[in-house]
Design an enzyme around this catalytic site. Structure first.
Site, PDB file in Angstrom:
ATOM      1  N   TYR A  28       0.709  -1.331   0.009  1.00  0.00           N
ATOM      2  CA  TYR A  28      -0.102  -0.110   0.233  1.00  0.00           C
ATOM      3  C   TYR A  28       1.094   1.348   0.152  1.00  0.00           C
ATOM      4  O   TYR A  28       1.184   1.701   1.407  1.00  0.00           O
ATOM      5  CB  TYR A  28      -0.942   0.075   1.269  1.00  0.00           C
ATOM      6  CG  TYR A  28      -2.098   0.998   1.585  1.00  0.00           C
ATOM      7  CD1 TYR A  28      -2.965   0.709   0.648  1.00  0.00           C
ATOM      8  CD2 TYR A  28      -1.968   1.869   2.604  1.00  0.00           C
ATOM      9  CE1 TYR A  28      -3.541   2.642   0.660  1.00  0.00           C
ATOM     10  CE2 TYR A  28      -2.936   3.107   2.438  1.00  0.00           C
ATOM     11  CZ  TYR A  28      -3.656   3.398   1.684  1.00  0.00           C
ATOM     12  OH  TYR A  28      -4.713   4.147   1.823  1.00  0.00           O
ATOM     13  N   LYS A 548     -10.884  17.374  16.447  1.00  0.00           N
ATOM     14  CA  LYS A 548      -9.440  16.701  15.380  1.00  0.00           C
ATOM     15  C   LYS A 548      -9.989  17.625  14.401  1.00  0.00           C
ATOM     16  O   LYS A 548     -10.298  17.429  13.494  1.00  0.00           O
ATOM     17  CB  LYS A 548     -10.509  14.990  14.914  1.00  0.00           C
ATOM     18  CG  LYS A 548     -10.149  13.717  15.936  1.00  0.00           C
ATOM     19  CD  LYS A 548     -10.330  12.788  15.095  1.00  0.00           C
ATOM     20  CE  LYS A 548      -9.813  12.576  14.478  1.00  0.00           C
ATOM     21  NZ  LYS A 548      -8.084  12.250  13.978  1.00  0.00           N
ATOM     22  N   HIS A 554      -9.936   9.078  11.102  1.00  0.00           N
ATOM     23  CA  HIS A 554      -9.457   8.126  11.683  1.00  0.00           C
ATOM     24  C   HIS A 554      -9.441   8.429  13.418  1.00  0.00           C
ATOM     25  O   HIS A 554      -9.198   9.257  13.891  1.00  0.00           O
ATOM     26  CB  HIS A 554      -8.066   7.184  11.417  1.00  0.00           C
ATOM     27  CG  HIS A 554      -7.333   7.380  10.437  1.00  0.00           C
ATOM     28  ND1 HIS A 554      -7.307   7.184   9.363  1.00  0.00           N
ATOM     29  CD2 HIS A 554      -7.652   5.248  10.345  1.00  0.00           C
ATOM     30  CE1 HIS A 554      -7.048   6.277   8.489  1.00  0.00           C
ATOM     31  NE2 HIS A 554      -7.348   5.171   8.704  1.00  0.00           N
TER      32      HIS A 554
END
Length: 674
Positions: A28, A548, A554
C-alpha cells in the site's frame, strides 16, 4: 571380475510437488506527489511486487482540491494527491495499465478516480475490457471507522451501485467494490461483528444494485461474482483462520439463498487482505515483524479460504511513514512464504479439524444473530444512521483497551516484557521513517493552477452542469463523470458539484451511548477523585474538548479518549471529525473548556496544531492547556511543546487512565493549582 554394485541409499526427498499460483503481492503506497509515487511503484514492481495498491491523500479521498482550506497540511501526507487527469497520467507513467492489476483505496470519490484511471488507460491505448483491479468503494464502513465519507448514505450508495453496474457492463475484469471489514477491526470490531457488518454491507449494496435495474437479470450472477472483500487479520491467527472460513460459508449462504446464485464460481468468497495495523506497537517496534508474519498466516494457511491478494504493513508504521526498504522487507516476508515454503503444494491442511470446525460454527452462529439484528433495523444504512453499529464498535474497542490496560490481554513490549535492549532499528528515530516532501502542498497547488489555466473552461462548465443535472435524476452518473474527467474538471469540482445536489453528512460518533470501563479499579477511581477535586477548586465540572482538526478521519483514538474521559468524570465535548482549527477554537470559546485535546494521525500536526494555538490566543484562551495525540515523531513533539502544547501523547502511551491523569496535571498547572 567387476566389483559388485553397492546398494544405493533410498531417496529421502519427494519429487517436487506442483505449487498453486501465489496470491497477488502488493504494498500500500503513495506519498508527496504523483511523480514520487510513480517512481516508488516502478521500483516495487522491479522487486517482484505483482500488483499496485494506491494510497490517496486525504483531500483526494474527501473531494477537495489542494488549495481548499481543509486541505491545509494534508496534501501528500497519507497518500498521493490526484486532483486532475494530468496527475493520474503522471502516477502511471511508464506503467502499462493493460497489464497491471491495480487496487485503489478510494471510497467517497471512487467513481471519479475510476473515471480518471479509465481515461488515463485509454490514452495509453489500453482497451477498457483489459483493465483489471479493484476500487474499494465501500462507503458504509467510512461512516463507521475511517471517516472519508462526503455525502449522505443513500446518495453514497447510489454512486456505489452506479459504479458496480457500469463496470459489470463495461469493464468486466474490474472488481468495482471491496466490502471492507479491515477498518471495522481497526475500529474495535470483534470477529463476529466484522463478519456480520461486512456481510450486511454487501447485502445493502447488492439490494441497491438489483433495485436500480441497471444490470440485467441474466447478468446479476456476474455482478455478485465481481463483489470482493478486503479484510483484516489480527495476531490471533487460529481465530483469524476460522473467521475467514466462516466468511466463505456465510457468503455462500447469502448469495445462494438471498440472491439465488447457482454458479458456485460466482458464489466464491474472493478477498484481499492487509494485516492488522491496530496491533502494531511503537514500543519495541521490531516485534511488529513477527506479528505481521503471524497475521499473514491467518489468511494464507487455509487453502479453502486463502486470500487472493495480500499487502502487509511495515514494521515501523506506528512510528510514521515507512521507507522503501521497510516496504521491501514486508514484500520479502510474502515471497519467502510463497516461494521458499511448501505451503502452496498441499490441499487445505485444516479440513477435518474438529477444533477449527467448532470455532467456525461458533463464529457463523454469532454472525448470523448479529446480521439478523441489523436486518431487523432496516439493514446496514439504517444501522449507520441510528448510530447502532458505530456505538457497538466504540464499545468493543473500549473493552479491548480496558483488557490491555488491566493486563488481561498481553501485548509484548507494551504491558509485559517491557525490558529491552536498545534497538539498532530505532537508534535514530527521525531516520527510521520517511517524511513526506514538505513542498508537496505548494507543488500541488502550482500544478493545479497551471492545469486550470490550460484547460477549456467552457467545456468544464458544461460537463459539470451535465453532472449536476443528471445527479438530480436517477440515471447512472458514470457517463457524466467520465465527461467531466475528459473535459479537465478537478477532484474538488466533481465532488463540489455533487455536494450542492446531495448535501453533506456528519455521521454519529458513537461516543454518547458507548459502554466504557465496567469497573473503575483503583487507578481510575484515583483519577476521578482528582477530576472532582480540581473541578471543585475551579468552580465547576471539568470540561474537555476533544477535537480532530483537518481531514484525518481515523477517529478511534479520539473516541476512546472521549469515552475514558467521561468515565473519569470530565464533561466531554466531542463533535466528530473534519473540523477546521477555527471551528475547534469557536467550540472552545462557546463551551468555556478547561482543556483542548487534539487528535491527528495524518502527519499534519505541524500545520494544524499551531493554527489552533494561534486562534486560542487571539480569543483570549492562551491559558487553556492544549494536549496533542497521534503518530508524532520525537523531534516534532519537542517543537510542539516549544510552541506551547502542554503534553504530547503517542501510541506508546497506551494507558488511557494515565493519560487522563496527565490532562488533570495540565489543567492544574495552567491554573496555578498546587
Amino acid at each position: 571380475m567387476s566389483e559388485p554394485t553397492a546398494p544405493q541409499p533410498p531417496v529421502t526427498q519427494d519429487a517436487p510437488r506442483e505449487k498453486d499460483r501465489p496470491w497477488v503481492m502488493r504494498t500500500y503506497a503513495g506519498h508527496s506527489s504523483a511523480a514520487d509515487s510513480n517512481a516508488l511503484y516502478r521500483t516495487n514492481l522491479a522487486k517482484g511486487q505483482t500488483g499496485l495498491s494506491v494510497a490517496f491523500d486525504l483531500p483526494t479521498q474527501t473531494g477537495y482540491d489542494p488549495d481548499h482550506p481543509l486541505a491545509r497540511g494534508e496534501v501528500g501526507k497519507v497518500g498521493v494527491p490526484v486532483p486532475h487527469l494530468g496527475e493520474m497520467r503522471r502516477l502511471f507513467e511508464e506503467i502499462p495499465l493493460a497489464e497491471m492489476n491495480t487496487s485503489m483505496t478510494i471510497n467517497a470519490t471512487a467513481m471519479w478516480l475510476l473515471a480518471l484511471y479509465q481515461v488515463a488507460a485509454e490514452e495509453q491505448g489500453a482497451p477498457t475490457d483489459a483493465l483489471a483491479g479493484t476500487t474499494q468503494n465501500d462507503i458504509i464502513k467510512e461512516y463507521l471507522s475511517r471517516g472519508t465519507y462526503v455525502f449522505p448514505p443513500e446518495h453514497s450508495l447510489r454512486l456505489t451501485s452506479d459504479m458496480i453496474a457500469y463496470t459489470v457492463n463495461n469493464i468486466p475484469k474490474w472488481n468495482p467494490i471491496n466490502i471492507c471489514s479491515y477498518h471495522l477491526q481497526e475500529a474495535g470490531a470483534t470477529p463476529t461483528q466484522e463478519l456480520a457488518y461486512a456481510l450486511c454491507t454487501a447485502i445493502a449494496v447488492l439490494d441497491s444494485v438489483k433495485n436500480a435495474g441497471q444490470v440485467s437479470e441474466a447478468d446479476f450472477e456476474k455482478t455478485v461474482g465481481r463483489i470482493s472483500f478486503f479484510v483484516n487479520a489480527g495476531v490471533r491467527f487460529v481465530e483469524e483462520t476460522c473467521k475467514m472460513r466462516a466468511f466463505v460459508q456465510l457468503w455462500d449462504e447469502v448469495t445462494r439463498e438471498r440472491y439465488g446464485v447457482q454458479d458456485a464460481k460466482m458464489r466464491r468468497f474472493r478477498y484481499g487482505v492487509q494485516v492488522n495495523s491496530l496491533g502494531l506497537t511503537e514500543a519495541q517496534p521490531e516485534n511488529n515483524v513477527q506479528r505481521i508474519v503471524l497475521e499473514m498466516l491467518g489468511v494464507t494457511l487455509s487453502k479453502d479460504a486463502r486470500a487472493r491478494a495480500v499487502q502487509l504493513p511495515a514494521w515501523n508504521e506506528a512510528l510514521g511513514l515507512p521507507r522503501p526498504w521497510d516496504q521491501q522487507w514486508s514484500l520479502r516476508l510474502q515471497q519467502v512464504l510463497a516461494f521458499e515454503s511448501d505451503l502452496l503444494e498441499y490441499d487445505d491442511i485444516f479440513a477435518g479439524s474438529h477444533v477449527i470446525e467448532t470455532k467456525v460454527a461458533e463464529l457463523v452462529a454469532g454472525a448470523r444473530d448479529e446480521m439478523d439484528r441489523v436486518q431487523a433495523m432496516g439493514g446496514a444504512i439504517a444501522a449507520v444512521e441510528t448510530g447502532y453499529m458505530k456505538q457497538a464498535l466504540v464499545s468493543s474497542h473500549a473493552a479491548r483497551r480496558a483488557r490491555i490496560e488491566a493486563g488481561q490481554e498481553k501485548v509484548v513490549g507494551v504491558n509485559c516484557f517491557e525490558t529491552t535492549e536498545p534497538s539498532p532499528l530505532t537508534a535514530d528515530l527521525d531516520a527510521a521513517i520517511q517524511t513526506a516532501d514538505p513542498e508537496a502542498e505548494a507543488a500541488a497547488v502550482r500544478s493545479l493552477t497551471a492545469w486550470r489555466e490550460q484547460r477549456d473552461q467552457v467545456a468544464v462548465d458544461e460537463a459539470l452542469a451535465r453532472l449536476a443535472d443528471e445527479a438530480k435524476g436517477s440515471g447512472n452518473l458514470m457517463g457524466a463523470t467520465l465527461a467531466a474527467a475528459r473535459a479537465g474538471a478537478t477532484t474538488g469540482e466533481w465532488a463540489g458539484t455533487l455536494r450542492e445536489v446531495f448535501g453533506e453528512f456528519r455521521a454519529p460518533t458513537g461516543v454518547s451511548g458507548a459502554v466504557g470501563v465496567a469497573e473503575a479499579g483503583a487507578e481510575l477511581t484515583a483519577v476521578r477523585e482528582r477530576v472532582q477535586a480540581t473541578g471543585d477548586e475551579l468552580g465547576g465540572r471539568l470540561r474537555l474538548l476533544v477535537g480532530k482538526p483537518g481531514l484525518d478521519g481515523h477517529s478511534n483514538g479520539a473516541e476512546q479518549v472521549a469515552v475514558r474521559a467521561r468515565d473519569a468524570g470530565f464533561e466531554v465535548i466531542y463533535q466528530g471529525i473534519r473540523l477546521t482549527p477555527e471551528q475547534i477554537v469557536a467550540a472552545a470559546v462557546a463551551e468555556d473548556v478547561h482543556c483542548v485535546g487534539l487528535s491527528i494521525l495524518s502527519g499534519s500536526h505541524m500545520e494544524l496544531v499551531p493554527a489552533v494555538l494561534d486562534g486560542m490566543r487571539e480569543h483570549g484562551l492562551g491559558d487553556v492547556p492544549v494536549i496533542v495525540g497521534g503518530i508524532i515523531p520525537s523531534a516534532d513533539a519537542v517543537r510542539l511543546k516549544e510552541l506551547g502544547v502542554a503534553a504530547v501523547f503517542t501510541p506508546k502511551d497506551f494507558g488511557l487512565t494515565e493519560i487522563m491523569g496527565g490532562i488533570v496535571d495540565a489543567i492544574r498547572r495552567a491554573n496555578d493549582l498546587s
